[in-house]
Design a protein around this motif. Structure first.
Motif, PDB file in Angstrom:
ATOM      1  N   ILE A 110      -7.023 -64.219 -21.563  1.00  0.00           N
ATOM      2  CA  ILE A 110      -6.596 -64.288 -20.652  1.00  0.00           C
ATOM      3  C   ILE A 110      -7.331 -62.925 -20.470  1.00  0.00           C
ATOM      4  N   GLY A 111      -6.556 -62.473 -20.579  1.00  0.00           N
ATOM      5  CA  GLY A 111      -7.512 -61.156 -20.985  1.00  0.00           C
ATOM      6  C   GLY A 111      -8.811 -60.944 -20.190  1.00  0.00           C
ATOM      7  N   PHE A 112      -8.591 -61.164 -21.489  1.00  0.00           N
ATOM      8  CA  PHE A 112     -10.887 -61.223 -22.079  1.00  0.00           C
ATOM      9  C   PHE A 112     -11.640 -62.071 -20.351  1.00  0.00           C
ATOM     10  N   LYS A 113     -10.966 -63.085 -19.921  1.00  0.00           N
ATOM     11  CA  LYS A 113     -11.599 -63.879 -18.641  1.00  0.00           C
ATOM     12  C   LYS A 113     -11.402 -62.819 -18.039  1.00  0.00           C
ATOM     13  N   GLU A 114     -10.857 -61.792 -17.204  1.00  0.00           N
ATOM     14  CA  GLU A 114     -10.173 -61.433 -16.435  1.00  0.00           C
ATOM     15  C   GLU A 114     -11.615 -59.605 -16.424  1.00  0.00           C
ATOM     16  N   ILE A 115     -11.957 -59.816 -17.980  1.00  0.00           N
ATOM     17  CA  ILE A 115     -13.012 -58.645 -17.882  1.00  0.00           C
ATOM     18  C   ILE A 115     -13.779 -58.940 -18.088  1.00  0.00           C
ATOM     19  N   LEU A 116     -14.160 -60.671 -18.217  1.00  0.00           N
ATOM     20  CA  LEU A 116     -15.423 -60.468 -18.086  1.00  0.00           C
ATOM     21  C   LEU A 116     -16.372 -60.761 -16.754  1.00  0.00           C
ATOM     22  N   GLU A 117     -15.504 -61.968 -16.064  1.00  0.00           N
ATOM     23  CA  GLU A 117     -15.948 -61.505 -15.034  1.00  0.00           C
ATOM     24  C   GLU A 117     -15.882 -60.686 -14.138  1.00  0.00           C
ATOM     25  N   SER A 118     -15.754 -59.271 -14.341  1.00  0.00           N
ATOM     26  CA  SER A 118     -15.770 -58.014 -13.311  1.00  0.00           C
ATOM     27  C   SER A 118     -16.823 -57.561 -14.275  1.00  0.00           C
ATOM     28  N   ALA A 119     -17.098 -58.427 -15.964  1.00  0.00           N
ATOM     29  CA  ALA A 119     -18.852 -57.765 -16.762  1.00  0.00           C
ATOM     30  C   ALA A 119     -19.814 -58.280 -15.314  1.00  0.00           C
ATOM     31  N   VAL A 120     -19.246 -59.720 -14.828  1.00  0.00           N
ATOM     32  CA  VAL A 120     -20.586 -60.965 -14.407  1.00  0.00           C
ATOM     33  C   VAL A 120     -20.864 -60.040 -13.078  1.00  0.00           C
ATOM     34  N   ASP A 121     -19.473 -59.804 -12.653  1.00  0.00           N
ATOM     35  CA  ASP A 121     -19.865 -59.045 -11.083  1.00  0.00           C
ATOM     36  C   ASP A 121     -20.574 -57.426 -11.322  1.00  0.00           C
ATOM     37  N   GLY A 122     -20.575 -56.579 -12.764  1.00  0.00           N
ATOM     38  CA  GLY A 122     -21.380 -55.697 -12.728  1.00  0.00           C
ATOM     39  C   GLY A 122     -22.947 -55.943 -12.548  1.00  0.00           C
ATOM     40  N   LEU A 123     -23.557 -56.997 -13.128  1.00  0.00           N
ATOM     41  CA  LEU A 123     -24.637 -57.576 -13.435  1.00  0.00           C
ATOM     42  C   LEU A 123     -25.197 -57.065 -11.282  1.00  0.00           C
ATOM     43  N   PRO A 124     -26.523 -57.183 -11.489  1.00  0.00           N
ATOM     44  CA  PRO A 124     -27.197 -56.950  -9.994  1.00  0.00           C
ATOM     45  C   PRO A 124     -27.477 -58.644  -9.880  1.00  0.00           C
ATOM     46  N   ARG A 125     -27.647 -58.940  -8.360  1.00  0.00           N
ATOM     47  CA  ARG A 125     -27.304 -59.932  -8.137  1.00  0.00           C
ATOM     48  C   ARG A 125     -28.383 -60.667  -8.359  1.00  0.00           C
TER      49      ARG A 125
END
Length: 203
Positions: A110-125
């Protein structure tokens, strides 16, 4: 009934069947929109506009292209217009995601999913959209290339760079990602209901 048969029926006046299209592609288009824009507030309106335009242009759909690709291109065209009107769309935050403590994957997804979504959001578009389409939505490289109107080699290059960034930060190279950026059921139902109401007003 195949998808092409369904489309033919809709073209011939059975517009209520378009609801099947909405339900089939709601999640996919949500993920693509979310990956391109990163701004959740406008996502639902973009989806509604996409489905409405797809319905109105259904006579223009040619069977030499996958329907999912045709629909995605309508979506990306709408996003592109909004991108040109809004400054926050154009910002890339490649360095926005900072390394942080990662919970043990076997213990807490659960916590990893939120971290991963934040990481993906950090990628260039440009990397983010390719990563979500291929790794999350499981689209093939050819389909993504046609949707984004770029060479397949460019899709592969963007995917490699996105994976390298995420793997350097999270060590997730071998994970399956089916639960990333899930469209909440209540919002999905609202999009479905409102588009169907708009179709009722079209004669």
């Amino acid at each position: 009934m195949t998808e092409l048969e369904l489309i033919d029926k809709i073209r011939n006046g059975e517009k209520k069947l378009f609801g099947i299209i909405i339900k089939k592609y709601n999640q996919r288009l949500f993920r693509i929109t979310r990956s391109v824009t990163r701004h959740d507030a406008d996502v639902d309106d973009i989806l509604k506009e996409t489905f409405l335009k797809a319905f109105l242009r259904l006579s223009q759909f040619k069977e030499d292209m996958e329907f999912s690709v045709w629909l995605t291109r309508i979506l990306l065209s709408i996003i592109s217009v909004r991108l040109n009107k809004s400054s926050w769309f154009s910002k890339d935050f490649f360095n926005a995601f900072k390394k942080r403590g990662i919970p043990d994957i076997g213990v807490s997804n659960i916590g990893f999913k939120e971290i991963l979504e934040s990481a993906v959001d950090g990628l260039p578009r440009t990397l983010r959209s390719v990563y979500v389409m291929v790794e999350v939505e499981r689209a093939n490289v050819q389909e993504v290339a046609i949707s984004l109107e770029i060479p397949e080699e460019e899709v592969n290059d963007r995917l490699i760079r996105a994976k390298a960034f995420l793997n350097d930060n999270l060590c997730i190279d071998s994970l399956n990602l089916p639960d990333l950026f899930i469209f909440p059921a209540d919002r999905s139902e609202v999009v479905y209901s409102e588009v169907m109401e708009m179709l009722d007003m079209i004669r």
